[in-house]
Enzyme design. Structure first.
Site, PDB file in Angstrom:
ATOM      1  N   CYS A 101      45.544  41.402  36.191  1.00 14.63           N
ATOM      2  CA  CYS A 101      45.006  42.747  36.345  1.00 14.63           C
ATOM      3  C   CYS A 101      44.196  42.857  37.637  1.00 14.63           C
ATOM      4  O   CYS A 101      44.277  43.851  38.351  1.00 14.63           O
ATOM      5  CB  CYS A 101      44.129  43.024  35.145  1.00 14.63           C
ATOM      6  SG  CYS A 101      43.621  44.695  35.065  1.00 14.63           S
ATOM      7  N   CYS A 201      42.072  43.290  29.594  1.00 16.94           N
ATOM      8  CA  CYS A 201      41.596  44.071  30.722  1.00 16.94           C
ATOM      9  C   CYS A 201      42.072  45.517  30.586  1.00 16.94           C
ATOM     10  O   CYS A 201      43.268  45.771  30.589  1.00 16.94           O
ATOM     11  CB  CYS A 201      42.195  43.415  31.967  1.00 16.94           C
ATOM     12  SG  CYS A 201      41.825  44.190  33.491  1.00 16.94           S
TER      13      CYS A 201
END
Length: 396
Positions: A101, A201
Site C-alpha cells: 500500500c 491498510c
C-alpha cells in the site's frame, strides 16, 4: 515562497499531528484523505469504517484551517493491492498489503496526485525518519527508524525508492507516541484520544477469511500433524562444495506428505492459512497448541506441529529472487559474490537479528545468526545498517 506539503490525512492521531507540526513549521499544508475501499460487508462493523475516518480528517483540517479534499483511489487500490493479495494467497504465499500500500498507493498514485496539485513534498504520519547525506557530489536519502522503538514503522516503507524518499516528509518520526497524543490534545484535535487503527491498510479491521472468500472459494482438505522427530529434522552431517550449496540447503522448503503424520482435522482451504498461524485450526485439545508449519495449496493440505518450538517452524536462511529484490540505497546494492553484514527482520515489530547477505546470480540469500520462526513466502524481509533501512525483498 512557502513550500507546499500535501499530507495524507487518514483520520488518525498520527497524520493529524503531522499536519499540525508542518503548519507550525511554516509550510503551506493541504490535507488529502484517500478513499480506497467501498465494500463494508467484510469489515467488522463496530470498527469505524472509512466514512468516520474521512469525517475526522475533515474536522482536523477545519481546526487547522487548511484546505481539505477526498480522493477516490479505490480502483487503483483494487487493482494493485486487493487483486495482488488474492493472487498471492492463491499461490500459497502470504502478502503484506501494508508494505504494498505504501509502495503502490501512498507513495505512487497519491504522490502523483500531490505533485499535480503543486506539492513540493508529501507527508505521512509514519514513525520513521529521513536522513540526507552527500555521496560523490550527489544527495542520497536515508530511511531511518523512528525514535519510538515501540512504534517504528520503517519496515512498512521498505520498498520506497530514492525518488519517493526525496519528496517524502515524516514529521512525527522524532517523537514518542505519548508525545504525539499530548500535542494533539493541546491543539484540541478531535483525534487526540482516537484508538490506533488495526487491520488492512485503509480497509480497516477485516475478517480475512470472509475477505478472501470473495474470490477464493472454500475447499475442504485435511490438517496433518507432523511429529517433532520427522526425518526432515534429523541432524545429518552434510558437506557442501560451495557456500551457495549450503545456503540452498538452509533455505530449502521442507517436503511433507500426508503419510508423514496423522490426520487431525479438516480445513476449508489451504490458501486461507499461513505459516506460524495458531488460530482458526479448530482441532481438538492437544498437549501443546498446534501451529501451521506448511501449507500445500496444490494438494490442499495443511501441515501442523505441536508447540511454538516445533522444528518445522524454524529456518536459518531465506532467498529473494532478483525480480523481487529492492535497494532503498541503490548505491549500496551488492554485486554477485559480494556479502554484507546487516541487521534484518522478516516481519513488523520483530526484533532485528544479525544476518549476512550473500548475492548470487539469481538473487540474494539472507543468512541469519539465529534460527527464525515461520519464515513465510510472500512476506518481506528488510535489512538495516544500524538504524538505516537499506534494502528489502519478497521471501521466495
Amino acid at each position: 515562497m512557502r513550500k507546499r506539503v500535501i499530507v495524507g490525512l487518514s483520520g488518525g492521531v498520527d497524520s493529524s499531528v503531522a499536519a499540525y507540526l508542518l503548519k507550525e513549521q511554516g509550510y503551506e499544508v493541504i490535507g488529502l484523505f484517500m478513499k480506497n475501499w467501498h465494500d463494508d460487508s467484510v469489515t467488522i462493523s463496530d470498527e469505524c469504517p472509512w466514512l468516520d475516518d474521512s469525517n475526522d480528517a475533515m474536522l482536523v483540517a477545519e481546526k487547522l484551517g487548511i484546505p481539505f479534499q477526498t480522493v477516490d483511489l479505490s480502483e487503483e487500490y483494487k487493482e494493485r493491492i486487493v487483486d495482488y493479495m488474492f493472487n498471492e494467497y492463491e499461490k500459497g504465499r502470504t502478502p503484506n498489503p501494508d508494505v504494498l500500500c505504501n509502495r503502490e498507493i501512498k507513495f505512487d498514485v497519491f504522490m502523483k496526485i500531490a505533485l499535480d496539485l503543486g506539492a513540493d513534498y508529501v507527508a505521512t504520519g509514519h514513525y520513521c525518519r529521513k536522513g540526507v547525506i552527500e555521496k560523490d557530489g550527489k544527495e542520497v536519502f536515508q530511511l531511518l527508524s523512528g525514535n519510538d522503538n515501540n512504534k517504528d514503522q520503517s519496515y512498512f516503507l521498505c520498498q520506497l525508492s530514492q525518488q519517493q524518499l526525496a519528496i517524502a516528509l515524516f514529521p512525527i518520526g522524532e517523537l514518542q507516541k505519548p508525545e504525539v497524543r499530548e500535542i494533539a490534545s493541546k491543539a484540541d484535535l478531535i483525534t487526540a484520544d482516537k484508538k490506533d487503527s488495526q487491520g488492512l491498510c485503509f480497509i480497516g479491521k477485516v475478517r480475512l477469511p470472509d475477505f478472501l472468500q470473495q474470490q477464493l472459494k472454500p475447499k475442504e482438505g485435511v490438517i496433518v500433524e507432523i511429529p517433532k522427530d520427522n526425518i526432515n529434522y534429523k541432524a545429518t552431517k552434510i558437506s557442501f562444495n560451495t557456500k551457495t550449496e549450503e545456503l540452498q540447503y538452509l533455505s530449502r522448503k521442507a517436503e511433507y506428505a500426508i503419510t508423514d503424520g496423522e490426520v487431525v482435522g479438516k480445513h476449508q482451504g489451504a490458501h486461507y492459512l499461513t505459516k506460524g498461524q495458531r488460530k482458526g485450526l479448530s482441532v481438538g485439545v492437544k498437549v501443546e497448541p498446534l501451529f501451521v508449519i506448511d501449507t500445500d495449496v496444490i494438494e490442499n493440505v495443511i501441515y501442523t506441529g505441536q508447540g511454538k518450538t516445533h522444528p518445522g517452524l524454524y529456518k536459518k536462511a531465506l532467498f529473494v529472487s532478483n525480480e523481487e529484490l529492492h535497494w532503498v540505497r541503490s548505491d549500496l546494492a551488492l554485486k554477485t559474490d559480494e556479502t554484507m553484514s546487516v541487521l534484518a527482520r522478516i516481519r513488523y515489530r520483530q526484533p532485528l537479528d544479525n544476518a549476512i547477505l550473500h548475492k548470487v546470480d539469481s538473487g540474494l540469500y539472507v543468512e541469519f545468526e539465529n534460527l527464525q520462526s515461520a519464515i513465510t513466502e510472500g512476506q518481506f524481509v528488510a535489512w538495516y545498517l544500524e538504524d538505516e533501512l537499506v534494502g528489502s525483498g519478497v521471501i521466495s
